[in-house]
Design a protein around this motif. Structure first.
Motif, mmCIF file in Angstrom:
data_model
loop_
_atom_site.group_PDB
_atom_site.id
_atom_site.type_symbol
_atom_site.label_atom_id
_atom_site.label_comp_id
_atom_site.label_asym_id
_atom_site.label_seq_id
_atom_site.Cartn_x
_atom_site.Cartn_y
_atom_site.Cartn_z
ATOM 1 N N SER A 1 0.816 -1.214 0.000
ATOM 2 C CA SER A 1 0.000 0.000 0.000
ATOM 3 C C SER A 1 0.852 1.267 0.000
ATOM 4 O O SER A 1 0.589 2.204 -0.772
ATOM 5 C CB SER A 1 -0.937 -0.013 1.216
ATOM 6 N N ALA A 2 1.859 1.311 0.860
ATOM 7 C CA ALA A 2 2.728 2.496 0.924
ATOM 8 C C ALA A 2 3.479 2.690 -0.387
ATOM 9 O O ALA A 2 3.636 3.823 -0.867
ATOM 10 C CB ALA A 2 3.708 2.361 2.084
ATOM 11 N N LYS B 1 2.522 1.739 -3.408
ATOM 12 C CA LYS B 1 1.596 2.213 -4.436
ATOM 13 C C LYS B 1 1.337 3.708 -4.283
ATOM 14 O O LYS B 1 1.298 4.452 -5.280
ATOM 15 C CB LYS B 1 0.286 1.441 -4.351
ATOM 16 N N GLU B 2 1.158 4.159 -3.062
ATOM 17 C CA GLU B 2 0.903 5.587 -2.848
ATOM 18 C C GLU B 2 2.083 6.431 -3.307
ATOM 19 O O GLU B 2 1.901 7.457 -3.985
ATOM 20 C CB GLU B 2 0.613 5.837 -1.361
ATOM 21 N N THR C 1 1.552 8.757 -6.759
ATOM 22 C CA THR C 1 1.563 10.214 -6.594
ATOM 23 C C THR C 1 2.898 10.840 -6.963
ATOM 24 O O THR C 1 2.956 12.017 -7.318
ATOM 25 C CB THR C 1 1.242 10.604 -5.147
#
Length: 343
Positions: free
Chosen positions: A208-209, A211-212, A216
């Protein structure tokens, strides 16, 4: 005759008019004198072997075994172009073939920057096929850095962007200064991190981290990097190299064969299921049982002293013949009872 070097890295088995076979089924353990003939005067603090945008420096005296790989292209903030990539490939190959290496510190000689990523000015002049070839070479180079048999520690002061961050991710450990910044900005250029970033980042910080950060392209600070596990340590600005050298010295004092086997066991185990991972651990452990390093470690513990593993080495069938050709003659090895030389 020059003394035996402490060879434990990978070697190429070279053909000869003689055939080689072991007289014993296990690897041979041989004691070796200091490596003065291999690394020059031990009075010197640093021995430089490669120059240019990528430098290799070998530390000596009590730090013998620590190698520094330094990025030094100040005019481009260490941006990686074709020439710098070629030098980086040569440096990694040199270290891979350096049997005296125990740990590698990857750092920058340029103030306030680790690596700005790919050289976009050069990239603009490339065709699509040239870009693909370059990125493939960059990915392969970082994989070679990751595959080194010895631990690697990245020192980040300032910016580690794009390919610069991907290079740091290829190292085993990372230390940064508080003023460091990290980013994978490729999606802002309508591409993706293509030198291993999409694979290594989630393995380090979680899916998750990662991907963020990739979706971005945002920059994070050294403090945020350590909080998410991207770096191992975040220290006051300007002190990252000192902290990395402390870590390197701690590693350098441990059994060099054990360190290599530990890295191999971890890397292999993370890519397979648990039963297979435990098999990999068993295989690596077994390779240490017959070494003099292990016996010295036990003796040092019993005698309440620091072990001395530097003069000892494990010669495998891959390294024995090359060592014999470079440093000893056939007759000596035969007298030692290590090998038979068959016509």
């Amino acid at each position: 005759m020059p003394g035996f070097p402490a060879l434990i890295g990978r070697s190429i088995f070279r053909s000869s008019s003689h055939a080689l076979r072991f007289t014993h089924p296990t690897a041979a353990v041989v004691s070796a004198p200091p490596l003065r003939h291999r690394i020059g005067s031990r009075r010197a603090l640093i021995i430089q072997t490669l120059s240019g945008p990528v430098r290799i420096e070998r530390l000596s005296d009590s730090d013998s075994g620590i190698i520094e790989l330094k990025l030094d292209r100040p005019e481009a903030k260490n941006a990686i172009g074709k020439e710098m990539l070629r030098r980086l490939q040569n440096a990694i190959a040199t270290i891979d073939n350096d049997s005296s290496a125990n740990v590698v510190v990857v750092s920058s000689s340029v103030p306030k920057v680790f690596c700005a990523g790919a050289d976009l000015k050069e990239r603009k002049l490339m065709s699509a096929s040239e870009v693909q070839q370059f990125v493939n070479s960059l990915r392969s180079t970082f994989s070679s850095l990751e595959a080194l048999s010895v631990p690697t520690v990245a020192v980040i002061e300032g910016a580690a962007l794009g390919g610069g961050l991907e290079m740091a991710l290829s190292c085993d450990l990372r230390v940064c200064g508080e003023e460091s910044t990290f980013s994978l900005p490729e999606t802002g250029l309508a591409i993706i991190p293509g030198a291993g970033g999409t694979q290594r980042l989630p393995r380090i910080v979680g899916r998750s981290a990662a991907k963020e950060l990739i979706f971005t392209g945002r920059r994070i600070s050294g403090k945020e990097a350590v909080s998410m596990g991207l770096v191992n340590y975040c220290v006051p600005a300007g002190e990252a190299h000192h902290k990395a050298l402390q870590i390197a010295r701690d590693i350098n004092q441990k059994g060099p064969l054990a360190i290599r086997m530990a890295k191999q066991a971890i890397n292999k185990g993370l890519e397979v299921d648990m039963p297979s991972a435990l098999d990999a651990e068993e295989e690596c452990y077994e390779q240490l049982l017959g070494t003099q390093d292990r016996l010295e470690g036990l003796a040092a513990f019993a005698e309440k002293r620091k072990p001395s593993c530097a003069p000892l080495l494990l010669l495998t069938i891959e390294t024995l013949y090359e060592v014999s050709q470079k440093y000893v003659d056939d007759a000596l090895l035969s007298r030692l009872g290590l090998v038979d030389f068959c016509p």
